[in-house]
Write a protein that holds these residues in place. Structure first.
Motif, PDB file in Angstrom:
ATOM      1  N   ASP A 129       1.210  -1.265  -0.144  1.00 31.81           N
ATOM      2  CA  ASP A 129       0.200   0.241  -0.089  1.00 31.81           C
ATOM      3  C   ASP A 129       1.051   1.477   0.042  1.00 31.81           C
ATOM      4  OD1 ASP A 129      -2.222  -1.821  -0.230  1.00 31.81           O
ATOM      5  OD2 ASP A 129      -2.706  -1.472   2.211  1.00 31.81           O
ATOM      6  N   SER A 130       1.930   0.811   0.076  1.00 25.50           N
ATOM      7  CA  SER A 130       2.819   2.347   0.652  1.00 25.50           C
ATOM      8  C   SER A 130       3.435   2.571  -1.086  1.00 25.50           C
ATOM      9  CB  SER A 130       3.448   2.353   1.429  1.00 25.50           C
ATOM     10  OG  SER A 130       4.976   1.617   1.087  1.00 25.50           O
ATOM     11  N   ILE A 131       3.502   1.879  -2.047  1.00 26.55           N
ATOM     12  CA  ILE A 131       4.486   1.609  -3.500  1.00 26.55           C
ATOM     13  C   ILE A 131       3.513   3.742  -4.182  1.00 26.55           C
ATOM     14  CG2 ILE A 131       4.530   1.380  -5.102  1.00 26.55           C
ATOM     15  CD1 ILE A 131       4.416  -1.378  -4.174  1.00 26.55           C
ATOM     16  N   GLU A 132       5.130   3.957  -4.706  1.00 33.85           N
ATOM     17  CA  GLU A 132       4.356   4.595  -5.095  1.00 33.85           C
ATOM     18  C   GLU A 132       4.884   5.484  -6.130  1.00 33.85           C
ATOM     19  OE1 GLU A 132       2.157   7.115  -4.381  1.00 33.85           O
ATOM     20  OE2 GLU A 132       1.455   6.876  -2.983  1.00 33.85           O
ATOM     21  N   ILE A 133       4.481   5.406  -7.645  1.00 40.76           N
ATOM     22  CA  ILE A 133       5.466   4.449  -8.796  1.00 40.76           C
ATOM     23  C   ILE A 133       5.466   6.374  -9.379  1.00 40.76           C
ATOM     24  CG2 ILE A 133       5.381   3.552 -11.186  1.00 40.76           C
ATOM     25  CD1 ILE A 133       4.225   1.673  -9.386  1.00 40.76           C
ATOM     26  N   TYR A 134       6.509   6.581 -10.373  1.00 42.27           N
ATOM     27  CA  TYR A 134       6.842   8.126 -10.824  1.00 42.27           C
ATOM     28  C   TYR A 134       7.482   7.836 -12.220  1.00 42.27           C
ATOM     29  CZ  TYR A 134       6.113   9.978  -6.237  1.00 42.27           C
ATOM     30  OH  TYR A 134       5.394   9.862  -4.816  1.00 42.27           O
ATOM     31  N   ASP A 135       7.716   8.456 -13.157  1.00 41.74           N
ATOM     32  CA  ASP A 135       8.023   8.599 -14.590  1.00 41.74           C
ATOM     33  C   ASP A 135       8.042   7.765 -14.727  1.00 41.74           C
ATOM     34  OD1 ASP A 135       9.466   9.573 -16.008  1.00 41.74           O
ATOM     35  OD2 ASP A 135      11.341   9.463 -14.970  1.00 41.74           O
ATOM     36  N   GLU A 136       6.923   6.472 -15.426  1.00 39.90           N
ATOM     37  CA  GLU A 136       7.522   5.757 -15.689  1.00 39.90           C
ATOM     38  C   GLU A 136       7.038   5.303 -16.707  1.00 39.90           C
ATOM     39  OE1 GLU A 136       3.554   1.389 -15.473  1.00 39.90           O
ATOM     40  OE2 GLU A 136       3.271   3.443 -14.522  1.00 39.90           O
ATOM     41  N   LYS A 137       7.853   5.016 -17.564  1.00 39.09           N
ATOM     42  CA  LYS A 137       7.886   4.634 -19.297  1.00 39.09           C
ATOM     43  C   LYS A 137       8.100   3.324 -19.415  1.00 39.09           C
ATOM     44  CE  LYS A 137      11.419   8.583 -19.466  1.00 39.09           C
ATOM     45  NZ  LYS A 137      12.630   8.826 -19.895  1.00 39.09           N
ATOM     46  N   THR A 138       6.539   2.834 -20.456  1.00 41.12           N
ATOM     47  CA  THR A 138       6.503   1.537 -21.333  1.00 41.12           C
ATOM     48  C   THR A 138       5.766   2.015 -22.573  1.00 41.12           C
ATOM     49  OG1 THR A 138       4.222   2.632 -21.295  1.00 41.12           O
ATOM     50  CG2 THR A 138       5.080   1.463 -18.670  1.00 41.12           C
ATOM     51  N   SER A 139       6.972   0.452 -23.432  1.00 41.64           N
ATOM     52  CA  SER A 139       6.941  -0.033 -24.593  1.00 41.64           C
ATOM     53  C   SER A 139       6.187  -0.496 -25.029  1.00 41.64           C
ATOM     54  CB  SER A 139       8.190  -0.008 -25.028  1.00 41.64           C
ATOM     55  OG  SER A 139       7.923  -0.214 -26.685  1.00 41.64           O
ATOM     56  N   ILE A 140       5.468  -0.701 -26.279  1.00 41.38           N
ATOM     57  CA  ILE A 140       4.708  -2.251 -26.307  1.00 41.38           C
ATOM     58  C   ILE A 140       5.175  -2.785 -27.367  1.00 41.38           C
ATOM     59  CG2 ILE A 140       2.792  -0.313 -27.106  1.00 41.38           C
ATOM     60  CD1 ILE A 140       3.210  -0.779 -30.120  1.00 41.38           C
ATOM     61  N   PHE A 141       6.491  -2.733 -27.791  1.00 45.99           N
ATOM     62  CA  PHE A 141       7.331  -3.545 -28.054  1.00 45.99           C
ATOM     63  C   PHE A 141       8.196  -4.625 -26.648  1.00 45.99           C
ATOM     64  CE2 PHE A 141       7.578   0.222 -30.957  1.00 45.99           C
ATOM     65  CZ  PHE A 141       6.826  -0.836 -32.056  1.00 45.99           C
ATOM     66  N   ASN A 142       8.118  -4.010 -25.425  1.00 50.05           N
ATOM     67  CA  ASN A 142       8.706  -4.639 -24.705  1.00 50.05           C
ATOM     68  C   ASN A 142       7.895  -4.631 -23.570  1.00 50.05           C
ATOM     69  OD1 ASN A 142      10.977  -6.286 -22.897  1.00 50.05           O
ATOM     70  ND2 ASN A 142      12.356  -4.392 -23.078  1.00 50.05           N
ATOM     71  N   PRO A 143       7.083  -5.231 -23.218  1.00 52.56           N
ATOM     72  CA  PRO A 143       6.047  -5.048 -22.132  1.00 52.56           C
ATOM     73  C   PRO A 143       6.903  -5.560 -20.998  1.00 52.56           C
ATOM     74  CG  PRO A 143       5.180  -6.627 -23.584  1.00 52.56           C
ATOM     75  CD  PRO A 143       6.094  -6.289 -24.712  1.00 52.56           C
ATOM     76  N   PHE A 144       6.433  -4.554 -19.767  1.00 55.38           N
ATOM     77  CA  PHE A 144       6.759  -5.413 -18.473  1.00 55.38           C
ATOM     78  C   PHE A 144       6.035  -6.324 -18.412  1.00 55.38           C
ATOM     79  CE2 PHE A 144       6.818  -0.484 -17.095  1.00 55.38           C
ATOM     80  CZ  PHE A 144       7.750  -0.748 -16.524  1.00 55.38           C
ATOM     81  N   THR A 145       6.363  -8.306 -17.741  1.00 52.01           N
ATOM     82  CA  THR A 145       6.708  -9.511 -17.086  1.00 52.01           C
ATOM     83  C   THR A 145       6.397  -9.612 -15.369  1.00 52.01           C
ATOM     84  OG1 THR A 145       7.989 -10.091 -17.161  1.00 52.01           O
ATOM     85  CG2 THR A 145       7.470  -9.863 -19.112  1.00 52.01           C
ATOM     86  N   VAL A 146       6.068 -10.345 -15.438  1.00 54.17           N
ATOM     87  CA  VAL A 146       6.193 -10.646 -13.868  1.00 54.17           C
ATOM     88  C   VAL A 146       7.178 -11.091 -13.300  1.00 54.17           C
ATOM     89  CG1 VAL A 146       4.907 -12.792 -12.148  1.00 54.17           C
ATOM     90  CG2 VAL A 146       2.952 -11.862 -14.073  1.00 54.17           C
ATOM     91  N   LYS A 147       7.580 -11.606 -14.481  1.00 55.53           N
ATOM     92  CA  LYS A 147       9.845 -11.750 -13.463  1.00 55.53           C
ATOM     93  C   LYS A 147       9.851 -10.519 -13.820  1.00 55.53           C
ATOM     94  CE  LYS A 147      13.208 -14.324 -15.381  1.00 55.53           C
ATOM     95  NZ  LYS A 147      13.806 -15.665 -16.439  1.00 55.53           N
ATOM     96  N   ASP A 148       9.946  -9.493 -14.230  1.00 57.79           N
ATOM     97  CA  ASP A 148      10.653  -8.658 -13.817  1.00 57.79           C
ATOM     98  C   ASP A 148      10.098  -7.654 -13.057  1.00 57.79           C
ATOM     99  OD1 ASP A 148      11.404  -8.118 -16.775  1.00 57.79           O
ATOM    100  OD2 ASP A 148       9.548  -7.247 -17.844  1.00 57.79           O
ATOM    101  N   TYR A 149       9.089  -7.623 -12.470  1.00 57.65           N
ATOM    102  CA  TYR A 149       8.496  -7.117 -11.008  1.00 57.65           C
ATOM    103  C   TYR A 149       9.425  -8.042 -10.048  1.00 57.65           C
ATOM    104  CZ  TYR A 149       5.558  -3.794 -13.256  1.00 57.65           C
ATOM    105  OH  TYR A 149       4.637  -2.470 -13.774  1.00 57.65           O
TER     106      TYR A 149
END
Length: 202
Positions: A129-149
């Motif tokens: 609940d304390s997690i705050e995300i800033y300056d997020e950049k995502t790419s459709i050619f290299n999406p985030f995966t569960v393994k990444d997190y």
């Protein structure tokens, strides 16, 4: 008259023998009782100690900032539009203490010796609940995966734990464990007995 004196001597001798046997039996019984008492004390204290299972004595609370970035490279050159990144802040707690199931107790010569294993990290939790995300950049050619997190959180935990250990977390946890046990067991130990601690060999 001679027979009376003779009889009196026999009676006195018999009384002396009875007294000697009685004293011997009393001392033997007292020694056995004392040994049994010491053994019982060790058993009682051992049960009390191991019943705790784990003794968490120190909590390290923190707030951290982490940065994650992944991208696809081609011979060392970043492929455009494949960069994923974000910066986040989060809070967490590390609990350190002693595994009491491995502790040993010995009672001898009015010394209660408690052998404790070395303190270790018992748990480490990040408050989601304390997690705050800033300056997020995502790419459709290299999406985030569960393994990444998963790998990112594992790396963050390892980083924070190293920092906590460098600040002496386990040393303080060991000292606090001895302090807590001394206070708790002082009510079980008879007057005149001393509580001492020893480190368990690796």
């Amino acid at each position: 008259m001679k027979e009376t004196r003779k009889m009196l001597k026999y009676m006195i001798a018999a009384v002396i023998v009875c007294v000697l046997f009685g004293a011997g039996g009393f001392l033997a019984g007292k020694t056995a009782a004392s040994d049994k008492k010491a053994d019982m004390s060790a058993v009682v204290i051992q049960n009390q100690v191991t019943a705790m299972s784990e003794l968490g004595t120190m909590t390290y609370s923190y707030t951290e900032l982490g940065k994650y970035e992944t991208k696809n490279d081609f011979y060392g050159v970043t492929i455009p539009f494949t960069t994923n990144s974000f910066i986040l802040t989060y809070e967490g707690k590390i609990k350190a203490g002693v595994d009491m199931s491995e502790a040993k107790v010995a009672v001898k010569d009015k010394n209660v010796t408690i052998t404790l294993p070395k303190a270790k990290i018992l748990s480490h939790e990040i408050d989601e609940d304390s997690i705050e995300i800033y300056d997020e950049k995502t790419s459709i050619f290299n999406p985030f995966t569960v393994k990444d997190y998963t790998e990112f959180y594992a790396d963050q935990k390892e980083k924070v734990e190293k920092k906590a250990l460098a600040k002496g977390l386990l040393t303080e946890a060991q000292k606090q464990a001895e302090t807590v046990l001394s206070g708790m067991l002082s009510e079980l130990v008879e007057e005149g007995y001393k509580i001492r601690f020893e480190a368990m060999s690796s």
